[in-house]
Design a protein around this motif. Structure first.
Motif, PDB file in Angstrom:
ATOM      1  N   LEU A   1       0.798  -1.223   0.000  1.00 38.01           N
ATOM      2  CA  LEU A   1       0.000   0.000   0.000  1.00 38.01           C
ATOM      3  C   LEU A   1       0.832   1.275   0.000  1.00 38.01           C
ATOM      4  CD1 LEU A   1      -2.719  -1.072   2.576  1.00 38.01           C
ATOM      5  CD2 LEU A   1      -2.823  -1.182   0.072  1.00 38.01           C
ATOM      6  N   GLU A   2       2.009   1.215   0.573  1.00 40.34           N
ATOM      7  CA  GLU A   2       2.811   2.425   0.717  1.00 40.34           C
ATOM      8  C   GLU A   2       4.276   2.037   0.740  1.00 40.34           C
ATOM      9  OE1 GLU A   2       3.216   5.127   4.499  1.00 40.34           O
ATOM     10  OE2 GLU A   2       1.366   5.645   3.435  1.00 40.34           O
ATOM     11  N   GLN A   3       5.102   2.922   0.192  1.00 36.97           N
ATOM     12  CA  GLN A   3       6.540   2.681   0.210  1.00 36.97           C
ATOM     13  C   GLN A   3       7.248   4.014   0.364  1.00 36.97           C
ATOM     14  OE1 GLN A   3       8.094   0.837  -3.349  1.00 36.97           O
ATOM     15  NE2 GLN A   3       9.481  -0.373  -2.103  1.00 36.97           N
ATOM     16  N   ARG A   4       8.167   4.074   1.303  1.00 34.88           N
ATOM     17  CA  ARG A   4       8.922   5.293   1.554  1.00 34.88           C
ATOM     18  C   ARG A   4      10.401   4.977   1.662  1.00 34.88           C
ATOM     19  NH1 ARG A   4       5.445   9.402   2.946  1.00 34.88           N
ATOM     20  NH2 ARG A   4       3.364   8.684   3.463  1.00 34.88           N
ATOM     21  N   ILE A   5      11.202   5.837   1.102  1.00 32.50           N
ATOM     22  CA  ILE A   5      12.650   5.774   1.226  1.00 32.50           C
ATOM     23  C   ILE A   5      13.013   6.767   2.329  1.00 32.50           C
ATOM     24  CG2 ILE A   5      14.861   6.136   0.057  1.00 32.50           C
ATOM     25  CD1 ILE A   5      13.083   3.837  -1.113  1.00 32.50           C
ATOM     26  N   LEU A   6      13.822   6.341   3.284  1.00 30.31           N
ATOM     27  CA  LEU A   6      14.134   7.174   4.446  1.00 30.31           C
ATOM     28  C   LEU A   6      15.638   7.415   4.573  1.00 30.31           C
ATOM     29  CD1 LEU A   6      11.944   5.249   7.027  1.00 30.31           C
ATOM     30  CD2 LEU A   6      11.307   7.306   5.762  1.00 30.31           C
ATOM     31  N   VAL A   7      15.985   8.639   4.917  1.00 28.40           N
ATOM     32  CA  VAL A   7      17.334   8.989   5.342  1.00 28.40           C
ATOM     33  C   VAL A   7      17.139   9.764   6.636  1.00 28.40           C
ATOM     34  CG1 VAL A   7      19.423  10.311   4.840  1.00 28.40           C
ATOM     35  CG2 VAL A   7      18.260   9.069   2.997  1.00 28.40           C
ATOM     36  N   ARG A   8      17.691   9.246   7.721  1.00 25.00           N
ATOM     37  CA  ARG A   8      17.472   9.849   9.035  1.00 25.00           C
ATOM     38  C   ARG A   8      18.783  10.347   9.643  1.00 25.00           C
ATOM     39  NH1 ARG A   8      12.629  10.679   8.446  1.00 25.00           N
ATOM     40  NH2 ARG A   8      11.076   9.122   8.908  1.00 25.00           N
ATOM     41  N   THR A   9      18.710  11.520  10.238  1.00 25.51           N
ATOM     42  CA  THR A   9      19.787  12.100  11.036  1.00 25.51           C
ATOM     43  C   THR A   9      21.090  12.206  10.248  1.00 25.51           C
ATOM     44  OG1 THR A   9      18.719  10.944  12.887  1.00 25.51           O
ATOM     45  CG2 THR A   9      20.700  12.142  13.394  1.00 25.51           C
ATOM     46  N   LEU A  10      20.976  12.664   9.018  1.00 28.00           N
ATOM     47  CA  LEU A  10      22.163  12.940   8.210  1.00 28.00           C
ATOM     48  C   LEU A  10      22.808  14.213   8.737  1.00 28.00           C
ATOM     49  CD1 LEU A  10      23.965  12.465   5.717  1.00 28.00           C
ATOM     50  CD2 LEU A  10      22.291  13.812   4.409  1.00 28.00           C
ATOM     51  N   ARG A  11      24.062  14.119   9.127  1.00 22.84           N
ATOM     52  CA  ARG A  11      24.789  15.279   9.649  1.00 22.84           C
ATOM     53  C   ARG A  11      25.665  15.860   8.540  1.00 22.84           C
ATOM     54  NH1 ARG A  11      24.428  15.649  15.124  1.00 22.84           N
ATOM     55  NH2 ARG A  11      26.297  16.916  15.310  1.00 22.84           N
ATOM     56  N   LEU A  12      25.469  17.154   8.300  1.00 24.09           N
ATOM     57  CA  LEU A  12      26.224  17.876   7.272  1.00 24.09           C
ATOM     58  C   LEU A  12      26.754  19.167   7.850  1.00 24.09           C
ATOM     59  CD1 LEU A  12      23.509  17.818   4.476  1.00 24.09           C
ATOM     60  CD2 LEU A  12      25.523  16.387   4.538  1.00 24.09           C
ATOM     61  N   GLU A  13      27.794  19.680   7.251  1.00 26.35           N
ATOM     62  CA  GLU A  13      28.232  21.042   7.558  1.00 26.35           C
ATOM     63  C   GLU A  13      27.881  21.910   6.377  1.00 26.35           C
ATOM     64  OE1 GLU A  13      32.228  21.609   8.821  1.00 26.35           O
ATOM     65  OE2 GLU A  13      31.820  20.742  10.783  1.00 26.35           O
ATOM     66  N   ALA A  14      27.325  23.077   6.676  1.00 31.64           N
ATOM     67  CA  ALA A  14      26.942  24.015   5.624  1.00 31.64           C
ATOM     68  C   ALA A  14      27.166  25.438   6.106  1.00 31.64           C
ATOM     69  CB  ALA A  14      25.475  23.817   5.255  1.00 31.64           C
ATOM     70  N   ARG A  15      27.434  26.292   5.147  1.00 31.25           N
ATOM     71  CA  ARG A  15      27.483  27.728   5.467  1.00 31.25           C
ATOM     72  C   ARG A  15      26.059  28.233   5.312  1.00 31.25           C
ATOM     73  NH1 ARG A  15      32.547  29.596   6.041  1.00 31.25           N
ATOM     74  NH2 ARG A  15      34.212  28.292   5.245  1.00 31.25           N
ATOM     75  N   ILE A  16      25.421  28.493   6.467  1.00 27.71           N
ATOM     76  CA  ILE A  16      24.002  28.816   6.452  1.00 27.71           C
ATOM     77  C   ILE A  16      23.681  29.769   7.587  1.00 27.71           C
ATOM     78  CG2 ILE A  16      23.360  26.822   7.886  1.00 27.71           C
ATOM     79  CD1 ILE A  16      20.908  26.510   5.924  1.00 27.71           C
ATOM     80  N   GLY A  17      22.836  30.748   7.308  1.00 30.65           N
ATOM     81  CA  GLY A  17      22.395  31.676   8.343  1.00 30.65           C
ATOM     82  C   GLY A  17      22.495  33.119   7.901  1.00 30.65           C
ATOM     83  N   ILE A  18      21.692  33.960   8.548  1.00 31.03           N
ATOM     84  CA  ILE A  18      21.650  35.380   8.186  1.00 31.03           C
ATOM     85  C   ILE A  18      22.437  36.279   9.133  1.00 31.03           C
ATOM     86  CG2 ILE A  18      19.439  35.196   7.006  1.00 31.03           C
ATOM     87  CD1 ILE A  18      18.173  36.426   9.601  1.00 31.03           C
ATOM     88  N   HIS A  19      22.784  35.747  10.299  1.00 30.34           N
ATOM     89  CA  HIS A  19      23.491  36.577  11.284  1.00 30.34           C
ATOM     90  C   HIS A  19      24.977  36.702  10.933  1.00 30.34           C
ATOM     91  CE1 HIS A  19      19.934  36.703  13.702  1.00 30.34           C
ATOM     92  NE2 HIS A  19      19.859  35.379  13.688  1.00 30.34           N
ATOM     93  N   PRO A  20      25.600  37.825  11.272  1.00 30.98           N
ATOM     94  CA  PRO A  20      27.015  38.028  10.929  1.00 30.98           C
ATOM     95  C   PRO A  20      27.920  36.886  11.402  1.00 30.98           C
ATOM     96  CG  PRO A  20      26.068  40.088  11.675  1.00 30.98           C
ATOM     97  CD  PRO A  20      25.022  39.025  11.902  1.00 30.98           C
ATOM     98  N   HIS A  21      27.685  36.367  12.605  1.00 35.62           N
ATOM     99  CA  HIS A  21      28.537  35.294  13.119  1.00 35.62           C
ATOM    100  C   HIS A  21      28.340  33.972  12.367  1.00 35.62           C
ATOM    101  CE1 HIS A  21      24.822  34.629  15.451  1.00 35.62           C
ATOM    102  NE2 HIS A  21      25.186  33.361  15.494  1.00 35.62           N
ATOM    103  N   GLU A  22      27.304  33.872  11.527  1.00 34.51           N
ATOM    104  CA  GLU A  22      27.046  32.657  10.742  1.00 34.51           C
ATOM    105  C   GLU A  22      27.624  32.746   9.325  1.00 34.51           C
ATOM    106  OE1 GLU A  22      22.789  31.076  12.308  1.00 34.51           O
ATOM    107  OE2 GLU A  22      22.735  32.968  11.199  1.00 34.51           O
ATOM    108  N   GLN A  23      28.053  33.919   8.924  1.00 35.25           N
ATOM    109  CA  GLN A  23      28.460  34.133   7.539  1.00 35.25           C
ATOM    110  C   GLN A  23      29.741  33.399   7.148  1.00 35.25           C
ATOM    111  OE1 GLN A  23      26.558  35.925   5.232  1.00 35.25           O
ATOM    112  NE2 GLN A  23      25.052  35.920   6.872  1.00 35.25           N
ATOM    113  N   ASP A  24      30.692  33.292   8.049  1.00 31.59           N
ATOM    114  CA  ASP A  24      31.994  32.740   7.684  1.00 31.59           C
ATOM    115  C   ASP A  24      32.317  31.396   8.310  1.00 31.59           C
ATOM    116  OD1 ASP A  24      32.667  34.934   6.060  1.00 31.59           O
ATOM    117  OD2 ASP A  24      33.244  36.093   7.827  1.00 31.59           O
TER     118      ASP A  24
END
Length: 128
Positions: free
Chosen positions: A11-34
């Motif tokens: 009846l249903e099928q789902r592919i799951l990826v759980r708790t994948l840890r990544l590093e990314a440059r993300i955020g709007i605050h100055p301390h998040e920029q670099d």
């Protein structure tokens, strides 16, 4: 007990990826920029339900991880919403995907007041 002669409908099928840890440059605050930040990503992809016996018959969850890593490595992103949307759209483009749910958490965003902050989105193909 004997094995059933026919299988019940899938009846249903789902592919799951759980708790994948990544590093990314993300955020709007100055301390998040670099400085890269840790993101924790969960992905759930609804596919056409069918019994599979070979990798070529299903959506490969390693492709989900590769898409998430590519987005994280593509340069600075202001919002976790943007990251989640890009990843959801990339997953929805994968063969067999019908609906995608993506959750992206930033564990350091509200420390020490909260364990994490983030967003969860769901996208899907239009059904007739």
């Amino acid at each position: 007990m004997t094995a059933p002669t026919s299988q019940p409908p899938l009846l249903e099928q789902r592919i799951l990826v759980r708790t994948l840890r990544l590093e990314a440059r993300i955020g709007i605050h100055p301390h998040e920029q670099d400085h890269p930040q840790v993101l924790i990503v969960d992905v759930e992809i609804e596919t056409q339900p069918r019994r599979v016996t070979k990798l070529s018959e299903t959506l490969n969850y390693e492709a989900v991880v590769q898409a998430a890593r590519a987005i994280a490595g593509s340069g600075h992103i202001d919002l976790v919403e943007t990251f989640a949307d890009r990843l959801a759209c990339a997953c929805l483009d994968m063969p067999g995907a019908r609906e995608v749910r993506v959750r992206v958490l930033k564990p350091a965003a509200l420390q020490p007041d909260a364990e994490a902050a983030g967003v969860e989105i769901r996208v899907g193909l239009a059904t007739p």
